[in-house]
Design an enzyme around this catalytic site. Structure first.
Site, PDB file in Angstrom:
ATOM      1  N   LYS A 171     -13.823  -3.368  -7.165  1.00 34.75           N
ATOM      2  CA  LYS A 171     -14.816  -2.327  -7.443  1.00 34.75           C
ATOM      3  C   LYS A 171     -14.152  -1.052  -7.927  1.00 34.75           C
ATOM      4  CE  LYS A 171     -14.505  -0.944  -2.753  1.00 34.75           C
ATOM      5  NZ  LYS A 171     -13.555  -1.994  -2.422  1.00 34.75           N
ATOM      6  N   LYS A 197       0.818  -1.218   0.000  1.00 34.34           N
ATOM      7  CA  LYS A 197       0.000   0.000   0.000  1.00 34.34           C
ATOM      8  C   LYS A 197       0.845   1.259   0.000  1.00 34.34           C
ATOM      9  CE  LYS A 197      -4.379  -1.718   1.613  1.00 34.34           C
ATOM     10  NZ  LYS A 197      -5.435  -1.719   2.640  1.00 34.34           N
ATOM     11  N   LYS A 233      -7.585  -9.538  -9.824  1.00 37.87           N
ATOM     12  CA  LYS A 233      -8.665  -9.766  -8.867  1.00 37.87           C
ATOM     13  C   LYS A 233      -9.854  -8.857  -9.201  1.00 37.87           C
ATOM     14  CE  LYS A 233      -9.073  -9.479  -3.944  1.00 37.87           C
ATOM     15  NZ  LYS A 233      -8.447  -9.245  -2.653  1.00 37.87           N
TER      16      LYS A 233
END
Ligand code: TRP
Length: 342
Positions: free
Chosen positions: A210, A125, A207
């Site tokens: 959204k 991240k 993957k």
């Protein structure tokens, strides 16, 4: 009510705890990978389940207050909508139980900078968002450890990506217990057997997410049947024609995984079912299975979200039950460390 006031260590039921972040629209991937299993465990009389909306974890990323508020509530409503019974499971909102942040601080003093630095999620991240590598993002696993250890669960259902965080929770718990005696129960990560890793419908090596810029790549949990059918029809497959798992057949493998997870059929059974039939038939069948699976969830959701008063009543009740358990653990911890007045 599932109030078992006494230590979970004595309850015959296995205790399960998990949390879900209030991110925008959850996808079929979140559903098959996590929520479906939450619901199954919630209905199983063998388990006593505690689930929370992990809203505190969500602010490691900047949130728009108005949107954030709406998402916390909609995620809570979604937990109810998957068929969890708030009389049987404790369903609450993390930030409403201040013991989470309190215990998190204590645990952070029993966590080494070095071990925390090895968390792969943090490394990933911070690489992806170099402009906001905040300390919360770094210490995130301590908050997650607090979420877990406050409730002494036996199992923590999580996706593969969260396994390392459960591992560090165990390390911290063992270290703490080593100093102060048996305070925390050792939790175990529970990776659901069935839960498929659902891939993008447009780029099945990625993957399903959204945040994909192509909305045809994912199915939202609240998508309507027509949308689901349309997106399935457009799903990327390959130039072969058999409905069969194969090396490099990412698109077909993904659709078989989705279909199998929903229907409970094995890849072999799916292969037999579609023998001699084309991809068109297969995609329609997958679309229908998904639409039927999600239909009651969407209908429940619409009902819950339209009654804010009832939602508030439900989360207040869940918060209270959770806090009751959390307070006991925190008190024990504070006393052990040597704080006074607990
Ligand atoms: N970090 C988890 C995720 O992003 C969510 C989470 C927060 C969680 N606290 C937890 C999961 C405690 C299990 C137990 O998916």
């Amino acid at each position: 009510m599932c109030q078992n006031n006494n230590s979970s260590i004595e309850t015959p039921k296995k205790r399960v705890l998990s949390c879900i972040q209030p991110s925008g629209m959850l996808t079929l991937g979140n559903y098959l990978g996590a929520l479906k299993n939450f619901a199954a465990m919630g209905k199983d009389p063998e388990f006593e389940c505690i689930y929370a909306v992990a809203d505190l974890h969500a602010i490691t990323v900047r949130q728009d207050p108005k949107e954030f508020r709406a998402r916390i509530l909609s995620t809570y409503a979604l937990l109810l909508s998957i068929g969890l019974d708030p009389q049987k499971a404790i369903i609450f909102i993390q930030s409403h139980v201040p013991e989470h942040t309190q215990l998190s601080w204590v645990l952070s003093c029993y966590t080494q900078f070095g071990e925390m630095s090895r968390m792969t999620q943090f490394k990933d991240k911070s690489k992806k968002r170099p402009e906001n590598v905040n300390v919360g993002l770094f210490s995130y696993p301590d908050l997650m450890a607090a979420d877990i250890l406050l409730y002494n669960p036996d199992y923590v259902p999580v996706g593969e990506d969260q396994k390392q965080h459960v591992e560090i929770t165990r390390d911290i718990a063992a270290r703490f217990n080593g100093i102060y005696g048996d305070v925390f129960k050792m939790p175990e990560a529970y990776i659901p057997k069935v839960g498929a890793r659902v891939m993008s419908l447009q780029d099945p090596q990625k993957k399903m997410s959204k945040s994909d810029e192509n909305p045809n790549a994912y199915i939202g949990i609240l998508d309507k049947p027509e949308e689901i059918m349309r997106k399935m029809k457009r799903a990327v497959t390959d130039s072969q024609s058999t409905v069969e798992v194969g090396e490099g057949r990412y698109g077909i493998n993904n659709l078989i995984g989705i279909y199998g997870t929903i229907t409970g059929k094995t890849a072999d059974e799916v292969k037999k079912e579609f023998e001699g039939r084309g991809y068109g038939d297969f995609k329609a069948a997958v679309g229908e299975a998904v639409a039927e699976e999600l239909r009651p969830i969407r209908e429940n959701y619409e009902r819950f979200i339209s009654d804010k008063g009832e939602l508030e009543r439900l989360y207040r009740a869940g918060d209270e039950m959770a806090e009751h358990l959390a307070r006991r653990t925190l008190r024990k911890v504070m006393k052990k460390v040597g704080f006074i007045g607990f």
